[in-house]
Enzyme design. Structure first.
Site, PDB file in Angstrom:
ATOM      1  N   GLU A   1      -2.496  -9.860   5.388  1.00  0.00           N
ATOM      2  CA  GLU A   1      -3.625 -10.035   4.483  1.00  0.00           C
ATOM      3  C   GLU A   1      -3.344 -11.207   3.544  1.00  0.00           C
ATOM      4  O   GLU A   1      -2.334 -11.223   2.846  1.00  0.00           O
ATOM      5  CB  GLU A   1      -3.836  -8.757   3.666  1.00  0.00           C
TER       6      GLU A   1
ATOM      7  N   LYS B   1      -5.727   2.334 -15.705  1.00  0.00           N
ATOM      8  CA  LYS B   1      -5.052   1.059 -15.982  1.00  0.00           C
ATOM      9  C   LYS B   1      -5.697  -0.072 -15.205  1.00  0.00           C
ATOM     10  O   LYS B   1      -5.622  -0.109 -13.978  1.00  0.00           O
ATOM     11  CB  LYS B   1      -3.572   1.104 -15.618  1.00  0.00           C
TER      12      LYS B   1
ATOM     13  N   CYS C   1     -10.650  -6.587  -0.128  1.00  0.00           N
ATOM     14  CA  CYS C   1      -9.773  -5.903   0.814  1.00  0.00           C
ATOM     15  C   CYS C   1     -10.450  -5.730   2.174  1.00  0.00           C
ATOM     16  O   CYS C   1      -9.796  -5.665   3.201  1.00  0.00           O
ATOM     17  CB  CYS C   1      -9.338  -4.554   0.269  1.00  0.00           C
TER      18      CYS C   1
ATOM     19  N   GLU D   1      -6.507   3.103  -1.665  1.00  0.00           N
ATOM     20  CA  GLU D   1      -7.386   2.110  -1.034  1.00  0.00           C
ATOM     21  C   GLU D   1      -6.588   0.830  -0.945  1.00  0.00           C
ATOM     22  O   GLU D   1      -6.400   0.148  -1.945  1.00  0.00           O
ATOM     23  CB  GLU D   1      -8.637   1.866  -1.896  1.00  0.00           C
TER      24      GLU D   1
END
Lengths: 490, 290
Positions: free
Chosen positions: A400, A195, A303, A269
């Site tokens: 983040e 997906k 990331c 991840e």
């Protein structure tokens, strides 16, 4: 902010760069894309669909099918059938050749994919052309060769494929993440339901077309588009054996909890908040390029972005002066322009998140700097941003942001910077800049992160394992170690 | 007049010390000869103290030379061998046959030796130098995950305990382990072995008590990096709690420790892979690049 005004370098203010757009004529886009299930392109149940928008100009790109629970179920069934009847029983060297063929097809159509990637996701064509697409092809090429050599990867063990893998990928490197997920899964003999992210489904569907062209047996790869509900349907499907997810730590935790008590394996991840550490004996000019590449690569939608800058106190003035000069020379604008350094923010939603943090940072008392740059009128844009006078407790230092926003802190001693760098729940990556080899190895050993770049930053390769410590997730993608998540050792 | 036997007070093991549980609670375990032993019913606070001890010990233990860790693990085997008779007696006292008890102790000793040997080999055997096409030197090595909590199997009470601890500490992690509930004596005595084996305080912390009480805390503590679970009842809950801080949750209930414990892949399960990049000036045709 300490900044020398005399002898300031003037980067290009006297001239404008002429536009150098990559032509989009060559790329074909259909009005509407279906789901790729069992080797066929089909509409979603009830014909539900959503649009993908070009983030650099708000223009409509195409409609994509929104897969329901039933659609996902069909995809999983197709994957299970293909796993049992075709893919897991095929000689490994034949499996390899299919994957090699996919790699070659991507190379042949690289330019088209690069253009589409930049249109759909907003990243500069220079990056999609030189990094995303070639690396995606290389991942398939690298893992293809493993398919019939797996017994050498796990000495002392026999290996079996896991079964049906459900793979959910993010919007920051749409095709590359698809390749990271698909290539090792297929090489190890698994079948897949993939997906893509809802804001960047275009290249995944083009990849489905390409895979179809490659003659890969029906059902080995299935691609379902949709948003969070579609992802949840994959995660919760009882006949999926493995979940591979790249995305935020928040969603990763939801997935980890959702599969508790089931037989499903997982690779996660997740987010990061990497320290990029500049010592006073570093090659400062190269380090400044590394800082720029670390945080402004792909608009900071990375990331492993080097979003926390640590500068040794005695070189702070020099580093900041050069960094600010360099930020002033970044070209922000049309992703398809070959001169562009920083493209569009991927979505309105993400732009809102970034703007929220810009506000929070200023309210926390940090000093904001943004270069003067002209931004297009339409689309989602955020200029490269620097926050000085920040501390460990600031939210902009802890959380983040996933945008072109860099925080700056200083340090005096090696031990101090190790403590500060490790003082985060994340542990995906880190950067170290110094000319002293023994210092590099001290740092690279003590930084609790899965990837450490010394005197470089944001380098990726199919042979190089990637993945996090702590709340940045578990499992590795890339290299020999990237095979492990897709096999059972017996 | 016959001599009165001196009975042992069974304690827990935290940070290299032998306290009783801070809670003051106990649970009785009756030996086959009718003697009742009062075992520490460890509390959440004991676990938290043990995690602090394990975290404090982590930096020192993980940065020891692998060769040094290897010698210390071998030293555990030496100490265990010397106390073999005591362990056999303790297993017999809770119901094992002498033959089975002897076998269990011997396999446990050998397991220590097996993992002692891996300490300075697994990074070589399972690491890699990665042939990236750009002008960079790139390598991947294993590093310990951090603090690991372990709920040891109910049985075999010694071999299960040792089989879980060894791969975890061989790789440089520190741990807190909950002993078998109904046969905890050997775990307490094993702490005495560790204590005389040059294993630094805090590297292994051993608690006794009830799984039903402690499983929740073993798996939800936010400064724990991995949880190993060797029983069945609370698996789902432990996996759910893992999501609080993306713990690595390992289900080791499936192993038959008599047959399956000698396996370096067990050691790798509490390891992280770290990849390091550095530029190289001018190799082959590749461009040097920062």
């Amino acid at each position: 902010m300490a900044q020398k005004t005399e002898n300031k370098l003037d980067f290009g203010s006297k001239w404008e760069y002429a536009a150098a757009p990559e032509s989009a004529d060559h790329a074909s886009i259909m009005d509407e894309y279906g789901l790729y299930i069992n080797g066929k392109f089909v509409k979603a149940e009830g014909g539900k669909k959503f649009a993908s928008i070009n983030p650099s100009n708000d223009q409509h790109i195409a409609y994509f099918a929104e897969a329901s629970d039933n659609d996902v179920d069909k995809a999983v069934k197709a994957a299970r059938k293909a796993y049992k009847e075709v893919w897991s029983v095929m000689p490994a060297k034949e499996r390899a050749k299919y994957i090699f063929r996919i790699a070659r097809l991507i190379q042949e159509r690289a330019r088209e994919f690069a253009v589409l990637e930049s249109m759909d996701g907003g990243k500069p064509i220079r990056e999609s052309r030189d990094i995303d697409i070639p690396l995606a092809a290389n991942h398939f090429f690298y893992y293809a060769g493993w398919a019939d050599k797996l017994e050498y990867a796990f000495p002392g063990k026999k290996i079996e494929p896991v079964g049906v893998a459900g793979q959910i990928i993010p919007w920051n490197f749409p095709l590359l993440m698809a390749a990271w997920k698909l290539a090792p899964a297929l090489a190890c003999g698994n079948t897949v339901v993939l997906k893509p992210a809802e804001t960047t489904p275009l290249t995944a569907m083009k990849l489905a077309e390409l895979i179809h062209d490659s003659g890969l047996p029906a059902g080995v790869v299935n691609v379902v588009t949709g948003a969070g509900a579609t992802g949840a349907a994959i995660v919760n499907h009882p006949d999926v054996d493995k979940i591979a997810f790249t995305g935020s730590t928040g969603v990763g935790k939801i997935i980890q909890k959702a599969i508790a008590g089931t037989h499903k394996k997982a690779t996660l991840e997740l987010g990061g908040k990497a320290a990029n550490i500049i010592f006073d004996d570093a090659p400062i000019d190269q380090a400044v390029e590394g800082i720029i590449n670390g945080i402004f690569f792909n608009q900071g939608h990375v990331c492993c972005a080097g979003s926390r800058l640590f500068v040794q106190e005695n070189v702070k003035d020099e580093v900041l002066r050069k960094l600010i000069d360099r930020m002033g020379s970044l070209i922000v604008g049309d992703p398809l322009d070959k001169n562009t350094d920083v493209g569009a923010i991927n979505s309105k939603e993400q732009l809102n998140t970034i703007n929220k943090y810009l506000k929070i940072g200023q309210e926390e008392g940090a000093e904001i700097y943004q270069p003067k740059c002209s931004l297009p009128n339409k689309g989602n844009w955020c200029p490269p941003t620097l926050f000085c006078e920040t501390s460990q407790s600031h939210r902009i230092v802890q959380e983040e942001i996933f945008g072109p926003v860099l925080t700056v802190q200083t340090f005096r001693t090696v031990d101090e910077v190790i403590d500060k760098a490790n003082n985060t729940p994340f542990g995906l990556s880190a950067g170290v800049w110094t000319d002293k080899g023994s210092k590099i190895f001290n740092l690279t050993t003590k930084l609790r992160a899965g990837v450490v770049w010394a005197n470089t930053y944001n380098k990726f390769d199919p042979t190089s394992p990637f993945g996090g410590y702590k709340e940045s997730g578990f499992g590795r993608e890339g290299g020999l170690h990237g095979l492990l998540p897709y096999v059972n050792l017996v | 007049m016959s001599r009165l036997e001196v009975l042992k007070t069974y304690k827990i093991y935290i940070g290299g010390q032998f306290p009783r549980t801070e809670s003051g609670r106990f649970y009785p375990v009756e030996l086959k000869n009718g003697t009742v032993t009062n075992i520490c019913l460890s509390s959440r606070k004991d676990l938290r103290n043990a995690v602090v001890a394990a975290r404090n010990a982590f930096e020192g233990w993980s940065s020891r030379a692998a060769f040094n860790r290897s010698q210390i693990l071998y030293r555990i085997a030496e100490m265990l061998e010397g106390r073999k008779a005591q362990f056999v007696e303790e297993l017999v006292a809770v119901g094992a046959s002498r033959a089975a008890a002897t076998k269990e102790v011997e396999v446990s000793i050998d397991r220590c030796v097996y993992f002692a040997g891996w300490c300075d080999k697994f990074t070589q055997a399972f690491g890699s130098v990665n042939p990236v096409p750009s002008s960079h030197f790139n390598f991947s090595v294993h590093e310990p995950t951090g603090v690991v909590t372990i709920i040891a199997p109910e049985s075999p009470s010694l071999l299960g305990l040792v089989s879980c601890i060894m791969p975890v500490i061989a790789g440089g992690n520190t741990c807190v382990i909950l002993a078998s509930e109904n046969s905890p004596h050997v775990a307490v005595t094993f702490a005495e072995v560790l204590n005389s084996s040059d294993v630094p305080g805090g590297v292994v912390n051993i608690l006794t008590g009830k799984e039903d009480e402690l499983a929740e805390h073993f798996s939800s503590h936010m400064d724990v990096n991995a949880t190993i679970y060797c029983r069945e009842k609370h698996l789902k809950r432990i996996q759910e709690n893992g999501a609080l801080n993306v713990k690595r949750v390992l289900n080791w209930a499936k192993y038959d420790w008599n047959k399956q414990g000698e396996d370096p892949y067990l050691l790798l399960e509490t390891q992280e892979v770290k990849t390091t990049w550095h530029p190289i000036e001018n190799i082959a045709g590749a461009k040097s690049g920062y």
